[in-house]
Design a protein around this motif. Structure first.
Motif, PDB file in Angstrom:
ATOM      1  N   TYR A 434       0.840  -1.204   0.000  1.00  0.00           N
ATOM      2  CA  TYR A 434       0.000   0.000   0.000  1.00  0.00           C
ATOM      3  C   TYR A 434       0.878   1.259   0.000  1.00  0.00           C
ATOM      4  O   TYR A 434       0.691   2.170  -0.802  1.00  0.00           O
ATOM      5  N   GLN A 437       2.826   1.620  -3.244  1.00  0.00           N
ATOM      6  CA  GLN A 437       1.942   2.029  -4.331  1.00  0.00           C
ATOM      7  C   GLN A 437       1.721   3.545  -4.284  1.00  0.00           C
ATOM      8  O   GLN A 437       1.519   4.176  -5.299  1.00  0.00           O
TER       9      GLN A 437
ATOM     10  N   ALA B  48       0.141  -2.686 -10.752  1.00  0.00           N
ATOM     11  CA  ALA B  48       0.690  -1.832  -9.697  1.00  0.00           C
ATOM     12  C   ALA B  48       2.008  -2.376  -9.142  1.00  0.00           C
ATOM     13  O   ALA B  48       2.705  -1.674  -8.418  1.00  0.00           O
ATOM     14  N   LEU B  80       1.183   6.065 -11.845  1.00  0.00           N
ATOM     15  CA  LEU B  80       0.152   5.039 -11.755  1.00  0.00           C
ATOM     16  C   LEU B  80      -0.425   5.016 -10.343  1.00  0.00           C
ATOM     17  O   LEU B  80       0.311   5.052  -9.364  1.00  0.00           O
ATOM     18  N   PHE B  81      -1.720   4.990 -10.257  1.00  0.00           N
ATOM     19  CA  PHE B  81      -2.382   4.942  -8.949  1.00  0.00           C
ATOM     20  C   PHE B  81      -3.369   3.787  -8.928  1.00  0.00           C
ATOM     21  O   PHE B  81      -4.140   3.606  -9.869  1.00  0.00           O
ATOM     22  N   LEU B  82      -3.316   3.006  -7.854  1.00  0.00           N
ATOM     23  CA  LEU B  82      -4.295   1.928  -7.709  1.00  0.00           C
ATOM     24  C   LEU B  82      -5.165   2.196  -6.487  1.00  0.00           C
ATOM     25  O   LEU B  82      -4.676   2.230  -5.355  1.00  0.00           O
ATOM     26  N   GLY B  83      -6.426   2.418  -6.716  1.00  0.00           N
ATOM     27  CA  GLY B  83      -7.376   2.538  -5.615  1.00  0.00           C
ATOM     28  C   GLY B  83      -7.763   1.122  -5.208  1.00  0.00           C
ATOM     29  O   GLY B  83      -8.306   0.371  -6.004  1.00  0.00           O
ATOM     30  N   MET B  84      -7.423   0.766  -3.967  1.00  0.00           N
ATOM     31  CA  MET B  84      -7.514  -0.644  -3.584  1.00  0.00           C
ATOM     32  C   MET B  84      -8.936  -1.061  -3.223  1.00  0.00           C
ATOM     33  O   MET B  84      -9.705  -0.292  -2.665  1.00  0.00           O
ATOM     34  N   PRO B  87      -8.507  -1.300   1.231  1.00  0.00           N
ATOM     35  CA  PRO B  87      -7.400  -0.452   1.718  1.00  0.00           C
ATOM     36  C   PRO B  87      -6.982  -0.895   3.126  1.00  0.00           C
ATOM     37  O   PRO B  87      -7.836  -1.122   3.979  1.00  0.00           O
ATOM     38  N   ASN B 154     -11.307   7.782   1.297  1.00  0.00           N
ATOM     39  CA  ASN B 154      -9.908   8.122   1.536  1.00  0.00           C
ATOM     40  C   ASN B 154      -9.048   7.752   0.322  1.00  0.00           C
ATOM     41  O   ASN B 154      -8.076   8.440   0.011  1.00  0.00           O
ATOM     42  N   GLU B 155      -9.408   6.671  -0.357  1.00  0.00           N
ATOM     43  CA  GLU B 155      -8.682   6.294  -1.575  1.00  0.00           C
ATOM     44  C   GLU B 155      -8.880   7.358  -2.659  1.00  0.00           C
ATOM     45  O   GLU B 155      -7.937   7.759  -3.324  1.00  0.00           O
ATOM     46  N   GLN B 158      -6.893  10.401  -1.922  1.00  0.00           N
ATOM     47  CA  GLN B 158      -5.479  10.263  -2.270  1.00  0.00           C
ATOM     48  C   GLN B 158      -5.289  10.376  -3.780  1.00  0.00           C
ATOM     49  O   GLN B 158      -4.335  10.992  -4.257  1.00  0.00           O
TER      50      GLN B 158
END
Lengths: 482, 249
Positions: A434, A437, B48, B80-84, B87, B154-155, B158
């Motif tokens: 996390y 990333q 990711a 690159l962004f990964l919204g999990m 989280p 929150n993701e 960010q």
């Protein structure tokens, strides 16, 4: 082991920063322990008869005691005849110590440790007692403190200058019969710090002692005594380092705190003794007895410790909550990595009514480190409405380390309340992923997670120390990933 | 922006992606749908840089870079962004500090100066309000004790702060009520830009009522079995995935 854990495990191979030695002319007793050794130590310090007698009494008692074996630590037997019990840098002058008379090599050594002894260069607001091997070499800011009525000096000086104070409190919190190492200390202790805060005085600066072991094959046995009279306040800090050596060295200190009515003592430690190398060779055996006596009503003692060094740490800073409404606190971060072992915790002995104690212990284990929390909460029959809250968290980094918790709870008063919470967690792959990333390096991520884990303890430290502790933790765990 | 060719991925010798192809242009929003176990989350994790997966074939170009050769954090630095989907919590790590550290890590990696504290504070508060995240949660540990919906907000916060070139949202809609869904879709729509691409991975068509995709892909058995416009999503809603299985076979 998966990829991340493998990398995390590497975090443990950081070099020890303070491993240098200082070349000095010293006055060192040959190794060996006997009544004669004790007489020599006492004579070198020009001690009064009562103190020599107290030492000998302790020594005779010690001869009939045996090493404690209950701690969750392993080490070969210690050869007490192979240790030198006294080593001091040769003095340049006689009489009261002024900084001019201190060997420049010593001042340089402290400078290298980041502790300037010249007052104009010192951290504003922090007075330092510098203890080098067996003696105190300098104490700063004595005059401004004296103006407030505060006594801050080496233990040896206190014996000469304030014998009555010393005599009435010495051994009153930790009697020589208390335990094996405390008893040994009572027999052979060499120096340490003495602090006295008069009634109603708020000590105008932070007081601190910086302990340095330098000489090979010597033990350090210091003695600290802090007395806070009614309504007074003091914040005291100690720091510790030692050179890298292949042999284990023994550090067996005793710290006694006395808080009278409404007095408050805040005692903080950042312990960074040499931990030994990656294979577990060398390092300090840190076998210390620390205890605070909350003698007066509403007195308040807090212990905050950050323990990152030492091959073995064995210490349980404790509070005896004697006065009604007294408060005891223990905040601890203990890190073990490499082959380090720590068995640490606290004892909260509730004797007064409405006494309150708080325990927050954070153990971090990496590499082959073994971390044990051992704590006793005792509610005696008179402890009406006493309260304790214990929180005990362990964080594991890698899969070869261990965390152990041994809480002892004794409740003899039905109105007392005791709460115990414990958690064990691991820095998870998910957490690292996390953070990375979001652009953070793995090292940064570990540092953030560990600091987050320790936050409740760090915020109890005085500010300069909190920064220091955080840096120390980063250094200690640096390379655990990467 | 993103070009995936013949991507093959396995975990513990079980193959998950079997020659996946996907092209996403700059400024486009693509939705990837598919039944459970079809490889949707694997795709997002592999892009990711999650290390548990074995990439046995294929290539991925991201903005001209060989994405698979980069470390996880380098991919983030590249935008690159990964919204999990789930989280994680980082207990004791202040949320605001975490976001600032992330943002500054990206800026440093790109040779840009760190954002000054006042600017940062203003921006994070503004964005938190836009995604409907309670300001008090900025001061808590990252996701610590947050509800499912708060974690997702929150993701998105960010994402809004980090301004990625490619955002992958992995089942951001799962477990959200309709109001939260609207707010989050609003956040995503607010980020649509000519130089930003977005991949929305979802199980259900309902998110696509709020985020209108340029393309919809259906992932079955580790491959894209069908692509189309938003009509395809509606068709899936009515017919399920079964008919595609047959088509793929």
């Amino acid at each position: 082991m998966n990829a991340t854990e493998n990398r995390v495990t590497k975090l443990v191979q950081k070099e020890y920063e303070h491993g240098f030695t200082t070349e000095l002319e010293t006055d060192t007793l040959p190794p060996g322990l006997s009544e004669e050794t004790i007489r020599q130590i006492s004579a070198r310090k020009n001690e009064p008869e009562w103190l020599l007698e107290a030492r000998l009494k302790a020594y005779r008692h010690w001869l009939n005691m045996s090493d404690p074996e209950w701690a969750h630590v392993k080490h070969p037997p210690i050869d007490y005849q192979a240790i030198s019990y006294y080593s001091a840098p040769k003095k340049r002058g006689k009489g009261p110590k002024s900084l001019d008379e201190v060997d420049p090599a010593l001042i340089a050594a402290y400078h290298k440790l980041g502790i300037p002894l010249q007052e104009q260069k010192a951290l504003a607001g922090v007075a330092v007692d510098a203890v080098f091997d067996s003696v105190s070499i300098a104490t700063t800011f004595r005059e401004p403190l004296a103006k407030a009525g505060v006594i801050f000096c080496s233990f040896s000086e206190a014996v000469q200058d304030h014998p009555d104070l010393v005599r009435s409190y010495f051994g009153s919190v930790v009697p020589y019969t208390d335990n094996y190492y405390a008893c040994l200390n009572a027999a052979v202790f060499s120096d340490g710090t003495f602090v006295y805060i008069p009634k109603g005085v708020r000590c105008p600066m932070e007081l601190s002692t910086y302990f340095r072991i330098n000489e090979a094959n010597t033990g350090q046995f210091e003695r600290t005594l802090i007395v806070a009279e009614a309504g007074s306040y003091v914040s005291y800090l100690e720091g510790c380092t030692a050179p890298k050596r292949d042999d284990n060295q023994l550090h067996a200190a005793v710290v006694e705190l006395v808080a009278l009515a409404d007095a408050r003592i805040k005692y903080s430690t950042v312990q960074n003794w040499y931990p030994g190398d990656a294979e577990g060779r060398g390092g300090i055996y840190n076998f210390v007895t620390k205890r605070g006596d909350c003698r007066g009503d509403r007195s308040h003692i807090s212990w905050t410790q950050v323990e990152t060094g030492s091959a073995i740490t064995w210490k349980y800073p404790s509070c005896i909550l004697r006065g009604d409404g007294a408060r005891g606190e223990f905040y601890s971060v203990a890190v073990t990595r490499g082959s380090q072992q720590a068995d640490t915790g606290t004892k909260m002995i509730h004797m007064g009514r409405n006494t309150k104690s708080t325990i927050v212990s954070k153990g971090i284990s990496a590499g082959l480190g073994q971390n044990t929390y051992r704590g006793l909460v005792r509610m005696t029959p008179k402890a009406e409405n006493a309260r304790n809250h214990t929180q005990c968290d362990s964080l594991l980094i890698g899969d070869k380390c261990g965390a152990h918790t041994f809480p002892y709870i004794e409740v003899k008063n039905p109105s007392a309340k005791v709460e115990h919470e414990a958690t064990t967690s691991r820095i998870g792959d998910d957490q690292l992923f996390y953070c990375r990333q979001r652009g953070l390096s793995e090292e940064n991520a570990v540092s953030m997670i560990v600091n987050g884990f320790c936050k409740e303890v760090f915020r109890e430290l005085p500010m300069e120390f909190a920064v220091e502790a955080q840096k120390l933790l980063d250094l200690t765990l640096e390379g655990a990933v990467g | 922006m993103l070009s995936i060719k013949e991507l093959r991925v396995s975990i513990e010798q079980k193959s998950i992606l079997n020659g996946l192809n996907l092209e996403i242009g700059s400024g486009e929003v693509h939705a990837i749908m598919g039944p459970n176990g079809s490889g949707k989350s694997t795709l997002s994790q592999v892009l990711a840089g999650r290390e548990d997966y074995l990439v046995s074939g294929g290539e991925v170009l991201f903005d001209g870079l060989d994405l698979l050769a980069l470390e996880t954090e380098e991919r983030a630095h590249a935008g690159l962004f990964l919204g999990m989907q789930y989280p994680v919590e980082l207990p004791g790590v202040n949320n605001m500090t975490f976001i600032r550290e992330s943002l500054n890590a990206l800026r440093r990696a790109r040779g840009e100066p760190e954002l000054d504290a006042a600017d940062f504070l203003r921006r994070v508060r503004e964005q938190a309000q836009l995604v409907g995240l309670d300001q008090a949660l900025l001061k808590r540990g990252v996701n610590e004790g947050f509800s499912g919906g708060e974690k997702k907000r929150n993701e998105i916060l960010q994402m809004a702060m980090l301004q990625p070139k490619l955002a992958i949202l992995d089942e951001t809609d799962s477990g959200l009520d309709i109001d939260a869904l609207r707010v989050i879709a609003g956040g995503v729509n607010g980020l649509r830009a000519a130089d930003r691409s977005i991949i929305v991975i979802t199980h259900y068509q309902r998110l696509l009522d709020y985020i209108e995709p340029d393309r919809v892909h259906v992932l079955v058995g580790g491959r894209i079995v069908r692509s189309g416009d938003k009509q395809l999503a509606l068709e899936l809603e009515q017919r399920g995935y079964g008919w595609l299985d047959e088509a793929a076979a």
